[in-house]
Scaffold this motif. Structure first.
Motif, short mmCIF file in Angstrom:
data_model
loop_
_atom_site.label_atom_id
_atom_site.label_comp_id
_atom_site.label_asym_id
_atom_site.label_seq_id
_atom_site.Cartn_x
_atom_site.Cartn_y
_atom_site.Cartn_z
N GLU A 349 0.80 -1.23 0.00
CA GLU A 349 0.00 0.00 0.00
C GLU A 349 0.83 1.28 0.00
OE1 GLU A 349 -0.62 -1.68 4.27
OE2 GLU A 349 0.06 -2.40 2.31
N ASN A 350 2.17 1.16 -0.04
CA ASN A 350 3.05 2.34 -0.04
C ASN A 350 3.39 2.73 -1.48
OD1 ASN A 350 5.17 4.20 0.20
ND2 ASN A 350 5.97 3.21 2.04
N ARG A 351 2.97 3.93 -1.89
CA ARG A 351 3.16 4.38 -3.27
C ARG A 351 4.63 4.57 -3.65
NH1 ARG A 351 -1.73 6.68 -1.78
NH2 ARG A 351 -3.43 6.29 -3.27
N LYS A 374 -5.59 -3.60 -10.96
CA LYS A 374 -5.39 -2.18 -11.26
C LYS A 374 -5.01 -1.46 -9.98
CE LYS A 374 -8.82 -2.22 -14.98
NZ LYS A 374 -10.10 -1.67 -15.48
N ALA A 375 -4.45 -0.27 -10.13
CA ALA A 375 -4.06 0.53 -8.97
C ALA A 375 -5.26 0.76 -8.05
CB ALA A 375 -3.48 1.86 -9.42
N GLU A 376 -5.02 0.68 -6.77
CA GLU A 376 -6.00 0.85 -5.70
C GLU A 376 -6.91 -0.36 -5.51
OE1 GLU A 376 -5.99 3.24 -3.51
OE2 GLU A 376 -4.45 4.44 -4.50
N GLU A 377 -6.83 -1.34 -6.39
CA GLU A 377 -7.65 -2.54 -6.21
C GLU A 377 -7.18 -3.30 -4.98
OE1 GLU A 377 -8.76 -6.60 -8.73
OE2 GLU A 377 -8.13 -4.78 -9.79
N ARG A 378 -8.13 -3.82 -4.21
CA ARG A 378 -7.80 -4.56 -3.00
C ARG A 378 -7.62 -6.03 -3.35
NH1 ARG A 378 -8.46 -1.28 1.36
NH2 ARG A 378 -8.41 -3.03 2.82
N PRO A 389 -4.67 -3.00 -0.42
CA PRO A 389 -4.76 -2.20 -1.64
C PRO A 389 -3.42 -2.16 -2.39
CG PRO A 389 -4.61 -0.77 0.28
CD PRO A 389 -4.72 -2.17 0.80
N ARG A 391 -1.02 -0.09 -4.19
CA ARG A 391 -0.61 1.29 -4.45
C ARG A 391 0.84 1.37 -4.90
NH1 ARG A 391 -3.55 2.81 1.02
NH2 ARG A 391 -5.70 3.07 0.24
#
Length: 458
Positions: A349-351, A374-378, A389, A391
């Motif tokens: 979850e760390n961008r 996809k990005a942000e998908e859990r 998530p 990220r």
């Protein structure tokens, strides 16, 4: 002569095949299916009468080729077991680790049949195996009627293909093969003489490589992605298989540092089974195997770290630290492995972080789920934990240890087999080869073998 697939299904996993010459019976590989549990993960050994096998050959140390060898040896105690020297050392280290994994699954998942074999059984079997060098013919049976020759397969350290000759018939089984040189291992050295029967892997049959691909450009993109991640204060996770991919990636990182593509003092952390396997890799230098850089020793020439750790209620986990590269097993991020736990421990979850895949991932594995997300998908990484998530930056690199479909097809066209068995591939991958061979080599009978069915070899 007869050929039979002992695989549970025509796909990757629990690879095992029977060759019956009429006077002798040989088993090629004895794998465990990575997506099944218990006895469902084993080959069809029950179809072979106990005590009827003369020999078994293990082509390399990955569990989908060696994982059920102790079960075969229990049913066939008289059979000789043949390996290359490096495959034997790596393989039995993998099997001992498999016992530990099965014991954990018995306790955590309640699979009562686990472990399928014990450490003591492995020690007893290891004392009876026979190793053979490449390109040196040897007999598989006591009557000296079946001759075998190992050939370097270029897949992982010690991996071999094998030519078997009996009854004036020549069969070549590739095992897992890679014709391209990697950073650490040279490409396959297979004979190109005609064969009567070819049993060939089809892993990448459904995965065409982009026409503009070059290994040099892919390595540069890998180094550049890691460098940018470190510069922005992130950490890099490279999920790796303990045998092969770990050592390949570490060798690349070492060269990137030497060439200034990565900061020289970047910490590199390995975890899981990787350290034990890397010790064996280093031991098989000095001309013992076909290495691309025979003088390089990973553990002594690199400043590797075990990583800072914290203990939770059940197990020890590696904690992500900024500015660090983590090469952790398993490559598919399977539940309960180090790479899986690490990804859940605040990494995914760390961008600022990057998750870099460098090998095959089954679509149904946690790594496969991440690659399709996809990005942000859990994403559910472990069924006993909440979803996480996505990220972090995610990239996929082509450093596969399996030959491209074009290289495999070229090899088939060179050896012009009368019959080609297409194995070790998902249905779409094997079907691609069958269609191409119908077009380019109609003289060969291209077969996707049905498990349990005998095929006559004329």
């Amino acid at each position: 002569m007869l050929f039979r697939s002992l695989c549970p299904a025509p796909e990757i996993g629990a690879n095992s095949y029977l060759l019956d010459t009429g006077n002798s019976r040989i088993v090629l590989d004895a794998g465990m299916h990575p997506k099944r549990e218990g006895l469902d993960a084993t080959p069809r050994f029950h179809e072979i009468e106990d005590g009827s096998i003369d020999a078994a050959i293990v082509t390399h140390s990955h569990l989908d080729h060696i994982g059920t060898l102790p079960l075969l040896a229990h049913r066939q105690p008289q059979a000789k077991l043949f390996f290359s020297p490096a495959a034997a050392e790596l393989g039995f280290a993998m099997l001992h680790n498999s016992v530990n994994v099965m014991q954990s699954k018995r306790d955590e998942l309640g699979i009562d049949v686990y472990p399928l074999f014990s450490h003591r059984e492995l020690d007893e079997i290891e004392n009876t195996i026979e190793t053979r060098p490449n390109e040196t013919p040897f007999f598989l049976d006591s009557q000296a009627g079946v001759q075998a020759t190992f050939h370097d397969a270029g897949h992982v350290l010690g991996s071999v293909g094998v030519t078997i000759e009996a009854n004036d018939h020549r069969l070549l089984y590739t095992g897992d093969v890679n014709f391209e040189p990697s950073t650490l291992i040279k490409g396959a050295n297979f004979p190109e003489d005609p064969v009567d029967t070819l049993v060939i892997e089809t892993t990448r049959g459904d995965s065409p490589r982009p026409p503009d691909y070059t290994r040099e450009a892919e390595e540069y993109r890998f180094a550049e992605t890691m460098a940018k991640t470190l510069k922005r204060g992130g950490a890099v996770l490279v999920p790796v298989f303990a045998v092969g991919k770990t050592q390949e990636v570490l060798t690349m990182i070492h060269r990137f540092k030497r060439e200034g593509l990565l900061p020289a003092r970047t910490p590199v952390v390995i975890g899981g089974l990787s350290t034990k396997m890397t010790v064996i890799y280093d031991r098989f230098g000095n001309g013992a195997t076909r290495r691309s850089d025979d003088d390089f020793r990973i553990l002594s020439d690199m400043d590797l770290k075990a990583g800072s750790r914290r203990r939770n209620r059940k197990r020890t986990a590696i904690v992500p630290e900024p500015g660090t590269i983590y090469c952790l097993s398993s490559g598919m991020m399977t539940e309960k492995t180090v790479s899986n736990g690490f990804a859940r421990a605040g990494f995914l979850e760390n961008r600022k972080n990057s998750l870099l895949f460098v090998g095959y991932a089954d679509p149904d594995s946690p790594a496969g789920h991440i690659r399709a997300a996809k990005a942000e998908e859990r994403i559910v990484l472990d069924s006993s934990h909440p979803p996480v998530p996505l990220r972090a930056q995610m990239e996929v690199f082509d450093f596969s240890g399996h030959a491209t479909r074009d290289d495999l097809l070229d090899y088939i066209l060179k050896v012009k087999p009368k019959r080609t068995f297409l194995v070790h591939g998902d249905p779409a991958a094997s079907e691609w080869f069958r269609n191409e061979l119908a077009r380019l080599l109609p003289s060969t009978e291209a077969i996707i073998p049905e498990p349990g069915r005998d095929y006559e070899l004329s």
